[in-house]
Design an enzyme around this catalytic site. Sequence first.
Site, PDB file in Angstrom:
ATOM      1  CB  SER A 138      25.884  11.240  33.297  1.00 41.99           C
ATOM      2  OG  SER A 138      25.653  10.797  31.967  1.00 41.99           O
ATOM      3  CE1 TYR A 151      27.665  16.522  31.538  1.00 40.57           C
ATOM      4  CE2 TYR A 151      27.747  14.299  30.634  1.00 40.57           C
ATOM      5  CZ  TYR A 151      27.085  15.272  31.353  1.00 40.57           C
ATOM      6  OH  TYR A 151      25.850  14.999  31.907  1.00 40.57           O
TER       7      TYR A 151
HETATM    8  N1  NAP Z   1      19.734  15.596  30.009  1.00 39.78           N
HETATM    9  C1  NAP Z   1      20.487  14.541  29.983  1.00 39.78           C
HETATM   10  O1  NAP Z   1      20.490  13.781  29.009  1.00 39.78           O
HETATM   11  C2  NAP Z   1      21.349  14.196  31.172  1.00 39.78           C
HETATM   12  C3  NAP Z   1      21.872  12.895  31.253  1.00 39.78           C
HETATM   13  C4  NAP Z   1      22.687  12.573  32.321  1.00 39.78           C
HETATM   14  C5  NAP Z   1      22.983  13.507  33.288  1.00 39.78           C
HETATM   15  N2  NAP Z   1      22.470  14.762  33.181  1.00 39.78           N
HETATM   16  C6  NAP Z   1      22.819  15.722  34.224  1.00 39.78           C
HETATM   17  O2  NAP Z   1      21.636  16.246  34.772  1.00 39.78           O
HETATM   18  C7  NAP Z   1      21.924  17.515  35.363  1.00 39.78           C
HETATM   19  C8  NAP Z   1      20.869  18.511  34.934  1.00 39.78           C
HETATM   20  O3  NAP Z   1      20.971  18.719  33.531  1.00 39.78           O
HETATM   21  P1  NAP Z   1      19.699  18.895  32.582  1.00 39.78           P
HETATM   22  O4  NAP Z   1      19.738  17.799  31.608  1.00 39.78           O
HETATM   23  O5  NAP Z   1      18.494  19.106  33.394  1.00 39.78           O
HETATM   24  O6  NAP Z   1      20.103  20.203  31.731  1.00 39.78           O
HETATM   25  P2  NAP Z   1      19.765  21.742  31.992  1.00 39.78           P
HETATM   26  O7  NAP Z   1      18.313  21.988  31.823  1.00 39.78           O
HETATM   27  O8  NAP Z   1      20.718  22.486  31.128  1.00 39.78           O
HETATM   28  O9  NAP Z   1      20.116  21.941  33.525  1.00 39.78           O
HETATM   29  C9  NAP Z   1      21.379  22.295  33.988  1.00 39.78           C
HETATM   30  C10 NAP Z   1      21.155  23.263  35.123  1.00 39.78           C
HETATM   31  O10 NAP Z   1      22.409  23.539  35.746  1.00 39.78           O
HETATM   32  C11 NAP Z   1      22.452  24.919  36.028  1.00 39.78           C
HETATM   33  N3  NAP Z   1      23.832  25.376  36.017  1.00 39.78           N
HETATM   34  C12 NAP Z   1      24.748  25.243  35.027  1.00 39.78           C
HETATM   35  N4  NAP Z   1      25.881  25.859  35.362  1.00 39.78           N
HETATM   36  C13 NAP Z   1      25.678  26.405  36.590  1.00 39.78           C
HETATM   37  C14 NAP Z   1      26.472  27.191  37.456  1.00 39.78           C
HETATM   38  N5  NAP Z   1      27.711  27.574  37.139  1.00 39.78           N
HETATM   39  N6  NAP Z   1      25.936  27.560  38.643  1.00 39.78           N
HETATM   40  C15 NAP Z   1      24.687  27.204  38.985  1.00 39.78           C
HETATM   41  N7  NAP Z   1      23.882  26.474  38.211  1.00 39.78           N
HETATM   42  C16 NAP Z   1      24.380  26.096  37.015  1.00 39.78           C
HETATM   43  C17 NAP Z   1      21.661  25.597  34.917  1.00 39.78           C
HETATM   44  O11 NAP Z   1      21.119  26.827  35.372  1.00 39.78           O
HETATM   45  P3  NAP Z   1      21.762  28.245  34.990  1.00 39.78           P
HETATM   46  O12 NAP Z   1      22.264  28.129  33.575  1.00 39.78           O
HETATM   47  O13 NAP Z   1      20.634  29.201  35.146  1.00 39.78           O
HETATM   48  O14 NAP Z   1      22.855  28.474  35.977  1.00 39.78           O
HETATM   49  C18 NAP Z   1      20.562  24.587  34.647  1.00 39.78           C
HETATM   50  O15 NAP Z   1      19.391  24.859  35.382  1.00 39.78           O
HETATM   51  C19 NAP Z   1      23.347  17.882  34.929  1.00 39.78           C
HETATM   52  O16 NAP Z   1      24.262  17.603  35.972  1.00 39.78           O
HETATM   53  C20 NAP Z   1      23.585  16.935  33.766  1.00 39.78           C
HETATM   54  O17 NAP Z   1      24.955  16.671  33.596  1.00 39.78           O
HETATM   55  C21 NAP Z   1      21.657  15.124  32.161  1.00 39.78           C
END
Ligand code: NAP
Length: 252
Positions: A138, A151
């Site tokens: 991130s 986080y």
């Molecule tokens: N969106 C942003 O602004 C942003 C910015 C910087 C970085 N990121 C990073 O991008 C990545 C993806 O996030 P996103 O934004 O796409 O949000 P998201 O849609 O909430 O995706 C997170 C994914 O992680 C999975 N997950 C969470 N806990 C888990 C566990 N214990 N075991 C297996 N899978 C798990 C969830 O699936 P289940 O709940 O079905 O397990 C979900 O599909 C994350 O690492 C986040 O920190 C996001």
Amino acid sequence: MKLTGNTIFITGGGSGIGRGLAEALHKLGNKVIIAGRRRSHLNAVIAANPGMEAIELDIADPASIDRVATKLIADHPELNVLINNAGIMQADTVAGKIDDALLTSTITTNLIGPIRMTSALIEHLKSKNNAVVAYTSSVLAFVPMAVTGIYSATKAAIHSYVLSQRFMLRNTSVRVLEIAPPWVRTELMNSQEAEQAMPLDQFIAETMKILGTDADEIVVNAAEQFRGNAGPNEHGLVNGFNEQALALFGGA
Ligand SMILES: NC(=O)c1ccc[n+]([C@@H]2O[C@H](COP(=O)([O-])OP(=O)(O)OC[C@H]3O[C@@H](n4cnc5c(N)ncnc54)[C@H](OP(=O)(O)O)[C@@H]3O)[C@@H](O)[C@H]2O)c1
């Protein structure tokens, strides 16, 4: 990295950035296997993308990681790319008493999980040409957001781990990549509708362009100012960013 001819495992591929990357890589003809806890989300993604596969995984559970790694190597011996993308993000209270469950689950999911997942697959990946381990960190790895201090610390730790692992694997077939997104419209912190966040499809399109180059760090244009953190002069940048974040998200 090479964007075709891969067999790719993506954690958190049932939603958001993971789903976007999975679909873009699937469209290019790669074999893609997604993972996450929610079977309904995984099923929806594979139904929309014939040929894609899914496997249930709880990245916070070492037994689940071992089971999935064993199954992946048995069912997909050609696996050459791991994308550690699953993550959770919750507001916390670094100025006060910390919720221990939040602390533990965030570190276990965002930091220990990817380390364990890579560890379970690394010897297999070393046996493949053009192998890749990628981590979704991130911009908050470089400029912490104080209302999500735990986080942000996990993402800074992932960045540090990536640097170590990239160095230690420098003479192997495995490249270590870091995808450092800016704020993107996903379920994370309920950001689907957030105007200031980057639209998901735009983020995926820009990310895929950079992913197709030799870059070790995938930093889209909107993330560059954060990646360029001012080093020893970072306090002005960090404090200014957090004044803006407080105005958006509230907090003390
Ligand atoms: N969106 C942003 O602004 C942003 C910015 C910087 C970085 N990121 C990073 O991008 C990545 C993806 O996030 P996103 O934004 O796409 O949000 P998201 O849609 O909430 O995706 C997170 C994914 O992680 C999975 N997950 C969470 N806990 C888990 C566990 N214990 N075991 C297996 N899978 C798990 C969830 O699936 P289940 O709940 O079905 O397990 C979900 O599909 C994350 O690492 C986040 O920190 C996001």
